[in-house]
Design a protein around this motif. Structure first.
Motif, PDB file in Angstrom:
ATOM      1  N   LYS A  23       0.834  -1.212   0.000  1.00 31.08           N
ATOM      2  CA  LYS A  23       0.000   0.000   0.000  1.00 31.08           C
ATOM      3  C   LYS A  23       0.863   1.255   0.000  1.00 31.08           C
ATOM      4  O   LYS A  23       0.583   2.210  -0.713  1.00 31.08           O
ATOM      5  CB  LYS A  23      -0.931   0.008   1.207  1.00 31.08           C
ATOM      6  N   LYS A  24       1.924   1.233   0.808  1.00 27.35           N
ATOM      7  CA  LYS A  24       2.836   2.390   0.862  1.00 27.35           C
ATOM      8  C   LYS A  24       3.523   2.586  -0.484  1.00 27.35           C
ATOM      9  O   LYS A  24       3.607   3.704  -0.998  1.00 27.35           O
ATOM     10  CB  LYS A  24       3.887   2.193   1.948  1.00 27.35           C
ATOM     11  N   LEU A  25       4.028   1.496  -1.066  1.00 27.96           N
ATOM     12  CA  LEU A  25       4.770   1.605  -2.326  1.00 27.96           C
ATOM     13  C   LEU A  25       3.866   1.871  -3.515  1.00 27.96           C
ATOM     14  O   LEU A  25       4.319   2.399  -4.523  1.00 27.96           O
ATOM     15  CB  LEU A  25       5.596   0.337  -2.556  1.00 27.96           C
ATOM     16  N   ASN A  26       2.602   1.498  -3.412  1.00 29.92           N
ATOM     17  CA  ASN A  26       1.665   1.792  -4.490  1.00 29.92           C
ATOM     18  C   ASN A  26       1.399   3.292  -4.564  1.00 29.92           C
ATOM     19  O   ASN A  26       1.184   3.839  -5.637  1.00 29.92           O
ATOM     20  CB  ASN A  26       0.364   1.019  -4.282  1.00 29.92           C
ATOM     21  N   ALA A  27       1.438   3.953  -3.422  1.00 29.82           N
ATOM     22  CA  ALA A  27       1.203   5.401  -3.381  1.00 29.82           C
ATOM     23  C   ALA A  27       2.401   6.182  -3.912  1.00 29.82           C
ATOM     24  O   ALA A  27       2.242   7.160  -4.636  1.00 29.82           O
ATOM     25  CB  ALA A  27       0.877   5.829  -1.952  1.00 29.82           C
ATOM     26  N   LYS A  28       3.616   5.765  -3.537  1.00 26.54           N
ATOM     27  CA  LYS A  28       4.833   6.439  -4.006  1.00 26.54           C
ATOM     28  C   LYS A  28       6.039   5.545  -3.770  1.00 26.54           C
ATOM     29  O   LYS A  28       5.962   4.570  -3.034  1.00 26.54           O
ATOM     30  CB  LYS A  28       5.029   7.789  -3.323  1.00 26.54           C
ATOM     31  N   SER A  29       7.150   5.881  -4.377  1.00 25.92           N
ATOM     32  CA  SER A  29       8.386   5.135  -4.198  1.00 25.92           C
ATOM     33  C   SER A  29       9.115   5.634  -2.958  1.00 25.92           C
ATOM     34  O   SER A  29       8.997   6.806  -2.594  1.00 25.92           O
ATOM     35  CB  SER A  29       9.285   5.297  -5.418  1.00 25.92           C
ATOM     36  N   PHE A  30       9.844   4.754  -2.308  1.00 26.78           N
ATOM     37  CA  PHE A  30      10.560   5.079  -1.085  1.00 26.78           C
ATOM     38  C   PHE A  30      11.984   4.572  -1.163  1.00 26.78           C
ATOM     39  O   PHE A  30      12.245   3.556  -1.803  1.00 26.78           O
ATOM     40  CB  PHE A  30       9.925   4.377   0.127  1.00 26.78           C
ATOM     41  N   GLU A  31      12.893   5.252  -0.452  1.00 29.15           N
ATOM     42  CA  GLU A  31      14.195   4.660  -0.187  1.00 29.15           C
ATOM     43  C   GLU A  31      13.984   3.585   0.866  1.00 29.15           C
ATOM     44  O   GLU A  31      13.024   3.633   1.635  1.00 29.15           O
ATOM     45  CB  GLU A  31      15.180   5.709   0.312  1.00 29.15           C
ATOM     46  N   VAL A  32      14.870   2.610   0.921  1.00 29.93           N
ATOM     47  CA  VAL A  32      14.712   1.464   1.818  1.00 29.93           C
ATOM     48  C   VAL A  32      14.565   1.909   3.266  1.00 29.93           C
ATOM     49  O   VAL A  32      13.632   1.489   3.967  1.00 29.93           O
ATOM     50  CB  VAL A  32      15.894   0.488   1.656  1.00 29.93           C
ATOM     51  N   ILE A  33      15.442   2.766   3.735  1.00 30.35           N
ATOM     52  CA  ILE A  33      15.396   3.197   5.132  1.00 30.35           C
ATOM     53  C   ILE A  33      14.202   4.103   5.400  1.00 30.35           C
ATOM     54  O   ILE A  33      13.604   4.069   6.484  1.00 30.35           O
ATOM     55  CB  ILE A  33      16.730   3.866   5.566  1.00 30.35           C
ATOM     56  N   GLU A  34      13.818   4.907   4.412  1.00 32.87           N
ATOM     57  CA  GLU A  34      12.661   5.799   4.551  1.00 32.87           C
ATOM     58  C   GLU A  34      11.378   4.981   4.732  1.00 32.87           C
ATOM     59  O   GLU A  34      10.536   5.319   5.567  1.00 32.87           O
ATOM     60  CB  GLU A  34      12.563   6.688   3.312  1.00 32.87           C
ATOM     61  N   LEU A  35      11.246   3.901   3.969  1.00 34.01           N
ATOM     62  CA  LEU A  35      10.065   3.042   4.101  1.00 34.01           C
ATOM     63  C   LEU A  35      10.051   2.364   5.464  1.00 34.01           C
ATOM     64  O   LEU A  35       9.010   2.283   6.118  1.00 34.01           O
ATOM     65  CB  LEU A  35      10.030   1.993   2.987  1.00 34.01           C
ATOM     66  N   TYR A  36      11.206   1.894   5.916  1.00 33.45           N
ATOM     67  CA  TYR A  36      11.253   1.263   7.237  1.00 33.45           C
ATOM     68  C   TYR A  36      10.864   2.255   8.333  1.00 33.45           C
ATOM     69  O   TYR A  36      10.102   1.911   9.236  1.00 33.45           O
ATOM     70  CB  TYR A  36      12.627   0.673   7.543  1.00 33.45           C
ATOM     71  N   ASN A  37      11.364   3.466   8.255  1.00 29.68           N
ATOM     72  CA  ASN A  37      11.004   4.478   9.259  1.00 29.68           C
ATOM     73  C   ASN A  37       9.503   4.753   9.260  1.00 29.68           C
ATOM     74  O   ASN A  37       8.933   5.081  10.296  1.00 29.68           O
ATOM     75  CB  ASN A  37      11.783   5.770   9.034  1.00 29.68           C
ATOM     76  N   ASP A  38       8.879   4.606   8.103  1.00 27.63           N
ATOM     77  CA  ASP A  38       7.443   4.844   7.988  1.00 27.63           C
ATOM     78  C   ASP A  38       6.611   3.701   8.583  1.00 27.63           C
ATOM     79  O   ASP A  38       5.489   3.922   9.022  1.00 27.63           O
ATOM     80  CB  ASP A  38       7.084   5.051   6.519  1.00 27.63           C
TER      81      ASP A  38
END
Length: 76
Positions: A23-38
């Motif tokens: 769901k997070k990645l479908n909305a936008k792209s993330f750096e690996v650490i940025e996604l984990y922090n989210d």
């Protein structure tokens, strides 16, 4: 890799974590650490790593450089 079985419930497995990341990645792209922090309040780092590996193997995400992308494939 924590998969559901007699001891590990679905909620404790990485399969239950996949929709959170997708769901997070479908909305936008993330750096690996940025996604984990989210998502760090929803899963441990170990589960995060295992879930990313599983999604990559399944062809649902792509890693280009340090950025994770949701992969939309057209089967036709």
């Amino acid at each position: 890799m924590r998969l559901p079985n007699k001891i590990i419930s679905y909620k404790e497995s990485i399969i239950s974590k996949m929709p959170i990341l997708l769901k997070k990645l479908n909305a936008k792209s993330f750096e690996v650490i940025e996604l984990y922090n989210d998502v760090r309040d929803k899963m441990s780092f170990s589960d995060y790593q295992d879930t990313l590996v599983a999604l990559y193997i399944l062809g649902k995400i792509e890693l280009i450089g340090e950025v994770l992308y949701y992969v939309e494939r057209n089967i036709l």
